[in-house]
Design a protein around this motif. Structure first.
Motif, PDB file in Angstrom:
ATOM      1  N   UNK A  17       0.871  -1.175   0.000  1.00  0.00           N
ATOM      2  CA  UNK A  17       0.000   0.000   0.000  1.00  0.00           C
ATOM      3  C   UNK A  17       0.906   1.222   0.000  1.00  0.00           C
ATOM      4  N   UNK A  18       0.685   2.164  -0.923  1.00  0.00           N
ATOM      5  CA  UNK A  18       1.534   3.365  -0.947  1.00  0.00           C
ATOM      6  C   UNK A  18       1.472   4.125   0.376  1.00  0.00           C
ATOM      7  N   UNK A  19       2.638   4.544   0.837  1.00  0.00           N
ATOM      8  CA  UNK A  19       2.727   5.304   2.085  1.00  0.00           C
ATOM      9  C   UNK A  19       3.382   6.649   1.808  1.00  0.00           C
ATOM     10  N   UNK A  20       3.246   7.537   2.776  1.00  0.00           N
ATOM     11  CA  UNK A  20       3.837   8.870   2.678  1.00  0.00           C
ATOM     12  C   UNK A  20       5.053   8.927   3.594  1.00  0.00           C
ATOM     13  N   UNK A  21       6.144   9.472   3.057  1.00  0.00           N
ATOM     14  CA  UNK A  21       7.376   9.589   3.838  1.00  0.00           C
ATOM     15  C   UNK A  21       7.744  11.058   3.912  1.00  0.00           C
ATOM     16  N   UNK A  22       8.018  11.512   5.119  1.00  0.00           N
ATOM     17  CA  UNK A  22       8.411  12.903   5.307  1.00  0.00           C
ATOM     18  C   UNK A  22       9.885  12.925   5.698  1.00  0.00           C
ATOM     19  N   UNK A  23      10.670  13.734   4.984  1.00  0.00           N
ATOM     20  CA  UNK A  23      12.085  13.903   5.311  1.00  0.00           C
ATOM     21  C   UNK A  23      12.387  15.395   5.379  1.00  0.00           C
ATOM     22  N   UNK A  24      13.577  15.708   5.796  1.00  0.00           N
ATOM     23  CA  UNK A  24      13.999  17.103   5.861  1.00  0.00           C
ATOM     24  C   UNK A  24      14.004  17.740   4.476  1.00  0.00           C
ATOM     25  N   UNK A  25      14.294  16.952   3.441  1.00  0.00           N
ATOM     26  CA  UNK A  25      14.394  17.488   2.086  1.00  0.00           C
ATOM     27  C   UNK A  25      13.089  17.435   1.303  1.00  0.00           C
ATOM     28  N   UNK A  26      12.045  16.842   1.862  1.00  0.00           N
ATOM     29  CA  UNK A  26      10.781  16.853   1.140  1.00  0.00           C
ATOM     30  C   UNK A  26       9.818  15.765   1.549  1.00  0.00           C
ATOM     31  N   UNK A  27       8.615  15.904   1.004  1.00  0.00           N
ATOM     32  CA  UNK A  27       7.536  14.963   1.251  1.00  0.00           C
ATOM     33  C   UNK A  27       7.435  14.013   0.063  1.00  0.00           C
ATOM     34  N   UNK A  28       7.344  12.728   0.336  1.00  0.00           N
ATOM     35  CA  UNK A  28       7.260  11.705  -0.699  1.00  0.00           C
ATOM     36  C   UNK A  28       5.936  10.949  -0.547  1.00  0.00           C
ATOM     37  N   UNK A  29       4.924  11.314  -1.334  1.00  0.00           N
ATOM     38  CA  UNK A  29       3.678  10.522  -1.291  1.00  0.00           C
ATOM     39  C   UNK A  29       3.796   9.322  -2.224  1.00  0.00           C
ATOM     40  N   UNK A  30       2.942   8.339  -2.052  1.00  0.00           N
ATOM     41  CA  UNK A  30       2.849   7.186  -2.960  1.00  0.00           C
ATOM     42  C   UNK A  30       4.148   6.397  -3.084  1.00  0.00           C
ATOM     43  N   UNK A  31       4.750   6.062  -1.966  1.00  0.00           N
ATOM     44  CA  UNK A  31       5.986   5.285  -1.969  1.00  0.00           C
ATOM     45  C   UNK A  31       5.708   3.853  -1.502  1.00  0.00           C
ATOM     46  N   UNK A  32       6.421   2.905  -2.118  1.00  0.00           N
ATOM     47  CA  UNK A  32       6.357   1.503  -1.704  1.00  0.00           C
ATOM     48  C   UNK A  32       7.730   1.060  -1.229  1.00  0.00           C
ATOM     49  N   UNK A  33       7.743   0.140  -0.271  1.00  0.00           N
ATOM     50  CA  UNK A  33       9.005  -0.425   0.208  1.00  0.00           C
ATOM     51  C   UNK A  33       9.468  -1.433  -0.836  1.00  0.00           C
ATOM     52  N   UNK A  34      10.586  -1.127  -1.483  1.00  0.00           N
ATOM     53  CA  UNK A  34      11.107  -2.010  -2.530  1.00  0.00           C
ATOM     54  C   UNK A  34      12.106  -3.023  -1.958  1.00  0.00           C
ATOM     55  N   UNK A  35      13.023  -2.549  -1.111  1.00  0.00           N
ATOM     56  CA  UNK A  35      14.077  -3.423  -0.575  1.00  0.00           C
ATOM     57  C   UNK A  35      14.257  -3.146   0.918  1.00  0.00           C
ATOM     58  N   UNK A  36      14.392  -4.223   1.683  1.00  0.00           N
ATOM     59  CA  UNK A  36      14.776  -4.152   3.102  1.00  0.00           C
ATOM     60  C   UNK A  36      16.082  -4.916   3.256  1.00  0.00           C
ATOM     61  N   UNK A  37      17.041  -4.300   3.923  1.00  0.00           N
ATOM     62  CA  UNK A  37      18.318  -4.967   4.152  1.00  0.00           C
ATOM     63  C   UNK A  37      18.773  -4.672   5.575  1.00  0.00           C
ATOM     64  N   UNK A  38      18.808  -5.711   6.407  1.00  0.00           N
ATOM     65  CA  UNK A  38      19.166  -5.530   7.813  1.00  0.00           C
ATOM     66  C   UNK A  38      20.199  -6.575   8.231  1.00  0.00           C
ATOM     67  N   UNK A  39      21.440  -6.144   8.465  1.00  0.00           N
ATOM     68  CA  UNK A  39      22.437  -7.096   8.977  1.00  0.00           C
ATOM     69  C   UNK A  39      22.093  -7.479  10.415  1.00  0.00           C
ATOM     70  N   UNK A  40      22.335  -8.720  10.752  1.00  0.00           N
ATOM     71  CA  UNK A  40      22.041  -9.193  12.105  1.00  0.00           C
ATOM     72  C   UNK A  40      23.266  -9.926  12.630  1.00  0.00           C
TER      73      UNK A  40
END
Length: 190
Positions: free
Chosen positions: A105-128
């Protein structure tokens, strides 16, 4: 996913956070270590005629955003109740990210440099490993979904095809002879 209640966007404190602080769909992580903002313009390789609109020969690709987020098991959440109900805050934070990816489901991401509507999580990478035992460090790559507005316009209420057409009656026609054939016929006396 997190068993905590959804954000109450009517709460003035929450509204101020969501629209002023860096967050991923209303989820506030402990730290944002690095962000890579990518905006790419594709320019066609075809020659452009002098005087032509150059904008017809270039188009924007979907924006991409890569964030390195961190979550500690020691801190408390900025928003009460976020990342609770699991083994630890860091594991629950990773589960939230996985759920956001699975839901598509598209989500909205807010950062210091701008607002990003309609974003999807493409890649997750977490070292453990032993360095992340009491926390989470995860790289999340988002890609924008381009949304177009489609409008239907009714042109006419009349049907486009009729059941009958006036065709007339076909009559045979003698084809015209070429000038060369007429001249040769006159010379030969035909």
């Amino acid at each position: 996913m997190d068993n905590s209640p959804l954000l109450d966007l009517a709460d003035p404190g929450i509204v101020q956070l969501v629209y002023t602080k860096t967050n991923i769909g209303g989820w506030f992580f402990d730290a944002y270590l690095k962000m890579d903002h990518t905006s790419r313009l594709t320019i066609t390789d075809h020659p452009v005629q002098a005087g032509a609109a150059v904008s017809d020969h270039a188009f924007l690709q979907p924006r991409e955003l890569s964030m390195d987020v961190a979550m500690s098991n020691v801190n408390e959440s900025r928003v009460p109740g976020q990342f609770t109900g699991g083994y630890s805050r860091s594991v629950q934070a990773f589960n939230v990210l996985k759920k956001l990816q699975e839901l598509r489901v598209p989500i909205q991401i807010h950062t210091r440099l701008g607002l990003y509507p309609n974003m999807l999580v493409e890649v997750l990478s977490a070292p453990d490993d032993f360095t992340t035992l009491d926390g989470l460090q995860c790289t999340v790559t988002f890609r924008e979904i381009l949304v177009a507005q489609v409008t239907t316009i009714k042109i006419s209420s009349r049907p486009q095809v009729t059941d009958s057409s006036k065709r007339g009656s076909p009559e045979p026609v003698t084809p015209n002879q070429s000038i060369l054939k007429q001249v040769s016929g006159m010379l030969l006396g035909h």
